[in-house]
Design a protein around this motif. Structure first.
Motif: not given
Length: 321
Positions: A132-159
């Motif tokens: 779930d992207a930040r700001g979506h579903g069960k993930s935290g966050g009060d805004y939609i990142g449109y991929g920008w901050h999400d790119r770092n989240d995705l990097r964490k998921w890869v790890d």
């Protein structure tokens, strides 16, 4: 008299600023602020029609629901760099081939979406992670990142899948906002376990996409409203529309990391010209497929067999590098 004119001009300027700031906050609340409410977007009619047509295929839908319900999805969590709890579904394959795909959903979506794509990869032997992207579903966050901050989240998921699931061959496959997320992630220092990226219907930058929506939905020019909304977003969410650029990120991509850009020719939500710009600017190994007569993210449904064939062909070539 001159003093009076100056006072009138000052008041008019103040009123203009107040109106623009109010409008910018309105657009922030509509497009950026987290909300479960659906919003109107230009270019979604063909997608709705395609979904309606799919819903009429009751047998196919029932088979898909039945298959999904039988799968043993594991709910997993990580912490983002800025302290958010991020949620995902992980599906371990019963007959794994040693490859994993991370699927990135679109705007206002969640990790329960993309069931057709999930089944496709599972039947090919892949383990699958669906965040779930930040700001979506069960993930935290009060805004939609449109991929920008999400790119770092995705990097964490890869790890996460490398460290916790011992994955060694990983592909990133995103759709719409998810496509721009994987494109933005491509410019980061991804580990060697990431073997390739597939981006279906991604936009060049948040600024470009916002300007496109503003023009067709409200018939307004980008300046100055997009710039002021970007400033509001930077204050409230910590990123600007201009910096959130997939176009800039693909230019930083490692030359040996293959990229496959897919886009529908008839996409009105994200114009196909954006795919061509991304392809031209990206460095290193790359492929582009503009699908004739197809709308936004509808390639898999409308050209299913060719889509599957091209994706597997891309992955096979990427694994040989």
């Amino acid at each position: 008299m001159i003093k009076r004119i100056g006072l009138i001009i000052s008041w008019l300027l103040l009123i203009t600023v107040i109106v623009l700031v109010g409008a910018a906050n309105y657009f922030y609340n509509v497009a950026i602020n987290r909300s479960d409410e659906a919003i109107k977007l230009y270019g979604t009619e063909e997608a709705v029609e395609a979904v309606s047509a799919l819903e009429e295929e009751q047998k196919r839908l029932q088979d898909l629901r039945s298959w999904t319900e039988k799968q043993d999805f594991e709910e997993v969590e990580i912490q983002s760099d800025d302290g958010l709890t991020l949620s995902a579904l992980y599906l371990k394959n019963d007959a794994p081939i040693g490859k994993t795909v991370i699927l990135a959903h679109g705007y206002k979506g969640n990790n329960e979406q993309l069931p057709e794509v999930t089944r496709f990869y599972y039947e090919k032997g892949y383990n699958i992670l669906k965040p779930d992207a930040r700001g979506h579903g069960k993930s935290g966050g009060d805004y939609i990142g449109y991929g920008w901050h999400d790119r770092n989240d995705l990097r964490k998921w890869v790890d996460y899948v490398i460290e916790e699931k011992n994955e060694t061959s990983i592909f990133l496959h995103g759709f719409s906002m998810g496509a721009s997320t994987v494109l933005m992630a491509s410019g980061e220092d991804l580990p060697n376990e990431v073997k390739g990226i597939i981006a279906d219907s991604g936009y060049t930058s948040v600024k470009d996409e916002m300007a496109h929506q503003l023009k067709y939905l409200y018939h307004l020019p980008p300046f100055p409203l997009i710039d002021i909304t970007s400033l509001v977003t930077e204050i409230r969410a910590g990123f600007s529309f201009e910096e959130a650029s997939a176009l800039n990120q693909v230019q930083k991509k490692k030359s040996d990391l293959p990229l496959f850009i897919i886009h529908g020719e008839k996409d009105e939500l994200v114009p196909s010209e954006m795919a061509e710009q991304l392809y031209e600017k990206t460095s290193g190994e790359k492929k582009l497929w503009i699908i004739p007569g197809v709308g936004h993210t509808q390639g898999f449904l409308d050209k299913e067999e060719e889509y599957k064939h091209r994706v597997m062909e891309f992955i096979d070539a990427a694994m040989k590098q």
